[in-house]
Design a protein around this motif. Structure first.
Motif, PDB file in Angstrom:
ATOM      1  N   PRO A 144      36.106  73.801 112.074  1.00  0.00           N
ATOM      2  CA  PRO A 144      35.523  74.169 113.370  1.00  0.00           C
ATOM      3  C   PRO A 144      34.358  75.147 113.215  1.00  0.00           C
ATOM      4  O   PRO A 144      33.504  75.228 114.094  1.00  0.00           O
ATOM      5  CB  PRO A 144      36.700  74.829 114.111  1.00  0.00           C
ATOM      6  N   LYS A 153      32.602  68.748 111.305  1.00  0.00           N
ATOM      7  CA  LYS A 153      33.045  69.581 112.441  1.00  0.00           C
ATOM      8  C   LYS A 153      34.551  69.444 112.647  1.00  0.00           C
ATOM      9  O   LYS A 153      35.212  70.401 113.037  1.00  0.00           O
ATOM     10  CB  LYS A 153      32.302  69.172 113.712  1.00  0.00           C
ATOM     11  N   PHE A 178      31.982  74.913 111.108  1.00  0.00           N
ATOM     12  CA  PHE A 178      30.867  74.216 110.443  1.00  0.00           C
ATOM     13  C   PHE A 178      29.527  74.683 110.998  1.00  0.00           C
ATOM     14  O   PHE A 178      29.339  74.758 112.205  1.00  0.00           O
ATOM     15  CB  PHE A 178      31.026  72.699 110.661  1.00  0.00           C
ATOM     16  N   SER A 179      28.599  75.005 110.090  1.00  0.00           N
ATOM     17  CA  SER A 179      27.314  75.535 110.580  1.00  0.00           C
ATOM     18  C   SER A 179      26.132  74.787 109.980  1.00  0.00           C
ATOM     19  O   SER A 179      25.111  75.365 109.675  1.00  0.00           O
ATOM     20  CB  SER A 179      27.220  77.021 110.246  1.00  0.00           C
ATOM     21  N   GLU A 221      28.239  64.936 109.746  1.00  0.00           N
ATOM     22  CA  GLU A 221      28.265  66.154 110.560  1.00  0.00           C
ATOM     23  C   GLU A 221      29.473  66.111 111.508  1.00  0.00           C
ATOM     24  O   GLU A 221      30.214  67.097 111.617  1.00  0.00           O
ATOM     25  CB  GLU A 221      26.968  66.271 111.354  1.00  0.00           C
TER      26      GLU A 221
END
Lengths: 171, 135
Positions: free
Chosen positions: B37, B33, B39-40, B29
Motif C-alpha cells: 500500500p 500497489k 508503493f511510491s 504498478e
C-alpha cells in the motif's frame, strides 16, 4: 480393376502420404539426414536458449523425462505452460529416435542401454564413439562452447543433418 | 482502402497479448500497489542495481541478470548454451516488452534461476523502468 477404383486408391494414397508428411512422422528413407520434422511451438520454445535439437536424437523415454523436468532443465528453469509443454512432448515422442527409420537415429537408440534414460545426447555411446577423435579442448573453444553445441561444427544440425561432408570445426 | 486498413488493424489486435512497455508498467504498478500500500512509483536506478546485483546461489555460484545479459542492457548477451540473447534495452531492441505472455514467461524462469524466488511487481517495474530509460 475398374477405373474408378484405381482412382480411389490413388487418391487415398496421396492423401495419406501428405498427411504423414505434414505430421512429420515419415522420413526420407533411412538416409543421412534425419527426416524433416516441424512444429511451431517446438521451434520457438526449444531454440530460445540453445540450438534446436532434432527429436530423432533421443528416444521417447528421454524426451518424456526431459519434458517432465523443465523446472530443472540442465540447471535452468525452462518451465512452459502445460498446453505448450504437452504439445511439444507429443511432437518429440512422435518423432523420437526409435520411431524413426533414419539410420543415425536408430544407431543412437541402439547405443543406449535399455535401463538408461539419458538427457544428454553427448552421453550416448553413439555420440562418444563418433567424437572420440575430438579433444575436450576443441569443444571448449570460445566459438564452440561445449559438445552440446552441435551447430558450431555441423552447420545443418538443426535439420538433423550430421553428414561427414558438412563438418567444419572452427579454429 | 478504409476497410483494408481496418482489417489490418484487426489482424494486429488479434495478436492476443500484444502490449507496449508503458502498458506493462501500468499493470505492474497496479500489482505493486496491491502488494504494498505504501508503493511510491518505480525507480530506474533501483532497476539498474537490480540488474547487476549478484546473488549467492545455492549452487555455490554468484549469479545476476548480468551473468547472461552483460552489465550493459544495450549489448547482446549469451546463454549458457552459447546462444545470443538480443539486447534488453528498448532503445537497442524495440521488440522487447511487446508480448505480455513472453515477458511473464521469462520473469518467471529467470527470477527463479537468479533469485531462487519469484520477483515482486516492484522489482519487475523498476527493471522495466530502467530498460525504458536507458539511452
Amino acid at each position: 480393376m475398374k477405373k474408378w477404383m484405381q482412382f480411389l486408391i490413388l487418391m487415398t494414397s496421396i492423401t495419406s502420404t501428405s498427411a504423414l508428411l505434414a505430421s512429420g512422422g515419415i522420413d526420407g528413407g533411412g538416409g543421412n539426414a534425419m527426416p524433416p520434422a516441424t512444429n511451431a511451438k517446438w521451434k520457438t520454445e526449444c531454440s530460445g536458449c540453445h540450438m534446436l535439437y532434432h527429436p530423432g536424437l533421443l528416444p521417447e523415454r528421454s524426451w518424456n523425462k526431459m519434458m517432465n523436468g523443465l523446472d530443472k532443465h540442465f540447471g535452468e528453469n525452462a518451465t512452459l505452460d502445460a498446453a505448450t509443454r504437452d504439445e511439444i512432448k507429443r511432437f518429440l515422442v512422435a518423432n523420437s529416435a526409435e520411431k524413426s527409420t533414419n539410420r543415425r537415429s536408430n544407431r543412437i537408440d541402439q547405443s543406449i542401454p535399455s535401463d538408461a534414460t539419458p538427457l544428454r545426447i553427448t552421453e550416448t555411446r553413439y555420440f562418444t564413439s563418433k567424437h572420440d577423435e575430438v579433444s575436450p579442448l576443441t569443444f571448449k573453444r570460445k566459438n564452440i562452447g561445449s559438445a552440446a553445441n552441435c551447430i558450431a561444427c555441423h552447420k545443418n544440425a538443426e535439420k538433423g543433418d550430421f553428414s561427414e561432408s558438412q563438418i567444419r570445426i572452427p579454429r | 482502402m478504409c476497410k483494408n486498413l481496418m482489417l489490418l488493424g484487426l489482424l494486429f489486435s488479434v495478436n492476443v497479448l500484444a502490449a507496449t512497455p508503458q502498458e506493462l508498467l501500468k499493470q505492474y504498478e497496479a500489482q505493486a500497489k496491491q502488494e504494498n500500500p505504501a508503493f511510491s512509483g518505480f525507480s530506474a536506478s533501483n532497476g539498474a542495481s537490480f540488474f547487476k546485483a549478484e546473488h549467492a546461489h545455492s549452487s555455490g555460484q554468484k549469479v545476476s541478470c548480468s551473468t547472461c545479459h552483460t552489465t550493459d542492457p544495450r549489448n547482446q548477451g549469451k546463454t549458457r548454451a552459447n546462444k545470443v540473447i538480443e539486447p534488453m534495452a528498448i532503445i537497442a531492441n524495440p521488440q522487447r516488452f511487446t508480448d505480455a505472455a513472453k515477458v511473464e514467461k521469462w520473469f518467471g524462469r529467470n527470477c527463479k534461476d537468479v533469485l531462487e524466488r519469484a520477483c515482486t511487481a516492484q522489482e519487475k517495474g523498476d527493471y522495466l523502468q530502467y530498460l525504458v530509460t536507458v539511452k
